[in-house]
Scaffold this active site. Sequence first.
Site, mmCIF file in Angstrom:
data_model
loop_
_atom_site.group_PDB
_atom_site.id
_atom_site.type_symbol
_atom_site.label_atom_id
_atom_site.label_comp_id
_atom_site.label_asym_id
_atom_site.label_seq_id
_atom_site.Cartn_x
_atom_site.Cartn_y
_atom_site.Cartn_z
ATOM 1 N N GLN A 298 -12.402 -8.160 4.598
ATOM 2 C CA GLN A 298 -13.174 -7.926 3.675
ATOM 3 C C GLN A 298 -13.448 -9.006 2.567
ATOM 4 O O GLN A 298 -13.990 -9.023 1.526
ATOM 5 C CB GLN A 298 -12.522 -6.774 2.653
ATOM 6 C CG GLN A 298 -11.160 -7.245 1.832
ATOM 7 C CD GLN A 298 -10.549 -5.998 1.187
ATOM 8 O OE1 GLN A 298 -10.036 -5.198 1.962
ATOM 9 N NE2 GLN A 298 -10.576 -6.094 -0.101
ATOM 10 N N LEU B 221 1.733 -7.397 -6.687
ATOM 11 C CA LEU B 221 1.510 -6.080 -7.377
ATOM 12 C C LEU B 221 1.669 -6.540 -9.095
ATOM 13 O O LEU B 221 2.480 -7.165 -9.402
ATOM 14 C CB LEU B 221 2.270 -5.139 -7.014
ATOM 15 C CG LEU B 221 2.257 -4.598 -5.600
ATOM 16 C CD1 LEU B 221 3.165 -3.418 -5.270
ATOM 17 C CD2 LEU B 221 0.855 -4.047 -5.281
ATOM 18 N N HIS C 3 -1.284 -1.691 -10.668
ATOM 19 C CA HIS C 3 -0.685 -0.939 -9.543
ATOM 20 C C HIS C 3 0.228 -0.229 -9.782
ATOM 21 O O HIS C 3 0.515 0.996 -9.426
ATOM 22 C CB HIS C 3 -0.153 -2.175 -8.326
ATOM 23 C CG HIS C 3 -1.189 -3.191 -7.780
ATOM 24 N ND1 HIS C 3 -1.341 -4.473 -8.099
ATOM 25 C CD2 HIS C 3 -2.258 -2.833 -7.022
ATOM 26 C CE1 HIS C 3 -2.345 -4.802 -7.410
ATOM 27 N NE2 HIS C 3 -2.915 -4.005 -6.847
ATOM 28 N N GLY D 5 -7.972 2.253 -8.275
ATOM 29 C CA GLY D 5 -8.093 1.774 -9.616
ATOM 30 C C GLY D 5 -9.594 1.924 -9.949
ATOM 31 O O GLY D 5 -10.314 1.574 -8.998
#
Length: 281
Positions: free
Chosen positions: A61, A33, A37, A147
């Site tokens: 992913q 992070l 974040h 984000g």
Amino acid sequence: MDVLRSVDEIRRKVQIWKNEGYSVGFVPTMGYLHEGHKSLIEKAASENDKVIVSVFVNPKQFDNKTDLETYPSNIQGDKELVENAGGDVIFAPTTAEMYPNGFATLVDIEGLDKELCGATRTGHFRGVCTVVTKLFLIVAPDRAYFGEKDFQQLAIIKRFTKDLNIPVEIVGCPIVREENGLAMSSRNSKLSLEEKRKALIIIEALNVIKEMVYQGTVDAEELKKEAVRKISTIDIAKIDYFEIVDPDTLEKIDEVREKALAATAVFIGKTRLIDNMIIGE
Ligand code: PAF
């Protein structure tokens, strides 16, 4: 700061909070992070009674094995950051917990995943949709925070949440940049100092075309050409894509007459960075 590893544990925690009448904010992450974040967690903490941060590097992913294997991690640092930002608990499941033997269900989205990052990262958004759906069903948050750096991901998550009637409010949060303009990303840690300096060409190119629009250029092809030319002046920069799209549909546009999104992915050496900017407001 508690780090819960199992689905049962986090469900029990959320159930207790819900019984007490607390609202729950959720920030899904892949860990390592940073300040970007932190801003999501702080926003979640300001809008909810309790905040859960998930840390899970989702293998589904990644279309590139090396990228997955070299994805940075630092759970100790993550714990400190979550605590300082006002988070309450970390949910960090193992891969076996999320995808046990026999796991066979995938969540796919049509259309929105074909352009931009989806054009070259086969299966990437199917992996994102699958894991985020699972996380939403496990955590059952009132609000979830993402984000805007991953603009396409945010648009896709808003779409499937609506399509599948998942009762969670999706909150998009502005890109957080380093002082020199580089968009914050866990991947920045893979860059050498020299690469970091050269990566600034991305924000410079975005700023240049924003200014061109301000000065009256509307032709998307001309804007794109200038951005590509500028980025290509850097020897180690390899453009994956640079597009100018409608921010709602993510479809390419010919002219910037109103709000448009310039979005790009660029390899700086071996590291793939993404960034975007609203131009033509
Ligand atoms: O943006 C990310 O870090 C990931 O794509 C997400 C949303 C946590 C899903 O793995």
